[in-house]
Write a protein that holds these residues in place. Structure first.
Motif, PDB file in Angstrom:
ATOM      1  N   UNK A   1       0.834  -1.189   0.000  1.00 33.73           N
ATOM      2  CA  UNK A   1       0.000   0.000   0.000  1.00 33.73           C
ATOM      3  C   UNK A   1       0.876   1.249   0.000  1.00 33.73           C
ATOM      4  N   UNK A   2       0.524   2.178  -0.834  1.00 33.73           N
ATOM      5  CA  UNK A   2       1.246   3.441  -0.902  1.00 33.73           C
ATOM      6  C   UNK A   2       0.733   4.368   0.186  1.00 33.73           C
ATOM      7  N   UNK A   3       1.635   5.115   0.783  1.00 32.83           N
ATOM      8  CA  UNK A   3       1.283   6.077   1.813  1.00 32.83           C
ATOM      9  C   UNK A   3       1.329   7.473   1.211  1.00 32.83           C
ATOM     10  N   UNK A   4       0.279   8.250   1.460  1.00 26.56           N
ATOM     11  CA  UNK A   4       0.203   9.616   0.960  1.00 26.56           C
ATOM     12  C   UNK A   4       0.169  10.589   2.132  1.00 26.56           C
TER      13      UNK A   4
ATOM     14  N   UNK B   1       3.775  11.172  -2.089  1.00 24.53           N
ATOM     15  CA  UNK B   1       3.861   9.776  -1.664  1.00 24.53           C
ATOM     16  C   UNK B   1       5.023   9.614  -0.695  1.00 24.53           C
ATOM     17  N   UNK B   2       5.284   8.373  -0.296  1.00 18.59           N
ATOM     18  CA  UNK B   2       6.326   8.120   0.709  1.00 18.59           C
ATOM     19  C   UNK B   2       7.727   8.432   0.199  1.00 18.59           C
TER      20      UNK B   2
ATOM     21  N   UNK C   1       2.135  13.798  -6.229  1.00 19.03           N
ATOM     22  CA  UNK C   1       1.209  12.923  -6.946  1.00 19.03           C
ATOM     23  C   UNK C   1      -0.193  13.510  -7.074  1.00 19.03           C
ATOM     24  N   UNK C   2      -0.435  14.674  -6.481  1.00 17.91           N
ATOM     25  CA  UNK C   2      -1.753  15.267  -6.607  1.00 17.91           C
ATOM     26  C   UNK C   2      -1.894  16.543  -5.815  1.00 17.91           C
ATOM     27  N   UNK C   3      -3.120  17.056  -5.816  1.00 22.56           N
ATOM     28  CA  UNK C   3      -3.405  18.262  -5.051  1.00 22.56           C
ATOM     29  C   UNK C   3      -4.861  18.247  -4.608  1.00 22.56           C
TER      30      UNK C   3
ATOM     31  N   UNK D   1      -7.190   5.141  -1.803  1.00 25.17           N
ATOM     32  CA  UNK D   1      -6.235   5.569  -0.777  1.00 25.17           C
ATOM     33  C   UNK D   1      -5.909   7.047  -0.902  1.00 25.17           C
ATOM     34  N   UNK D   2      -5.791   7.525  -2.145  1.00 24.89           N
ATOM     35  CA  UNK D   2      -5.493   8.927  -2.415  1.00 24.89           C
ATOM     36  C   UNK D   2      -6.584   9.829  -1.827  1.00 24.89           C
ATOM     37  N   UNK D   3      -7.839   9.570  -2.181  1.00 28.35           N
ATOM     38  CA  UNK D   3      -8.941  10.409  -1.712  1.00 28.35           C
ATOM     39  C   UNK D   3      -9.157  10.227  -0.214  1.00 28.35           C
TER      40      UNK D   3
END
Length: 158
Positions: free
Chosen positions: A1-4, A55-56, A61-63, A95-97
């Motif tokens: 799992x990716x951590x944001x 990300x970690x 990766x976003x806003x 996970x992102x949202x």
């Protein structure tokens, strides 16, 4: 799992955001085609309600941005989210949202949140429903000379 993680938006982040373009129907969200959107990104640097998502590995990766939408003194907070185009449609949206919602709650102390999504973006609507949003209405908005139908959604933690 990716951590944001959410962090304060920087001018360097904005320089990257304004070059993001999306494929197919999602080109509606391109950041480089609307002067107001570009100006909004620049004006949001160091805002307490505008964040970059990393990300970690400290990669952008976003806003996201939280803003008031209430009428007549009503305090209603809404959120706008955007994932880097090369990362969309790969199964990491939940996970992102969810990170944005949970870390946003820690920062801004909300128990109710709204968002709007253009009606052709079924992928985003399914994602928002999966993280607990429900449809509460619809409205039209004229963008770049075209009228679009938007779906208004809300999530309540109370």
């Amino acid at each position: 799992m990716t951590t944001y993680t959410l962090r304060t938006r920087t001018i360097e982040d904005v320089h990257e955001f304004i070059n993001w373009t999306f494929e197919g129907i999602y080109s509606f969200y391109d950041n480089n085609i609307q002067e107001e959107k570009i100006a909004g990104f620049y004006n949001s640097v160091d805002s307490e309600r505008a964040f970059s998502v990393i990300n970690e590995h400290d990669e952008l990766i976003g806003n996201c941005e939280f803003y008031d939408v209430g009428d007549d003194g009503e305090e209603i907070l809404a959120v706008g989210v955007q994932m880097k185009p090369s990362l969309t449609g790969k199964g990491t949206g939940f996970d992102f949202v969810n990170t944005i919602l949970e870390q946003g709650r820690v920062e801004l102390k909300y128990n109710y949140l709204e968002l709007a999504v253009v009606d052709f973006n079924q992928r985003a609507m399914r994602l928002y429903e999966n993280v607990g949003f429900r449809k509460i209405g619809e409205f039209e908005n004229n963008i770049r000379g075209n009228t679009y139908q938007f779906i208004k959604m809300a999530k309540d933690w109370a």
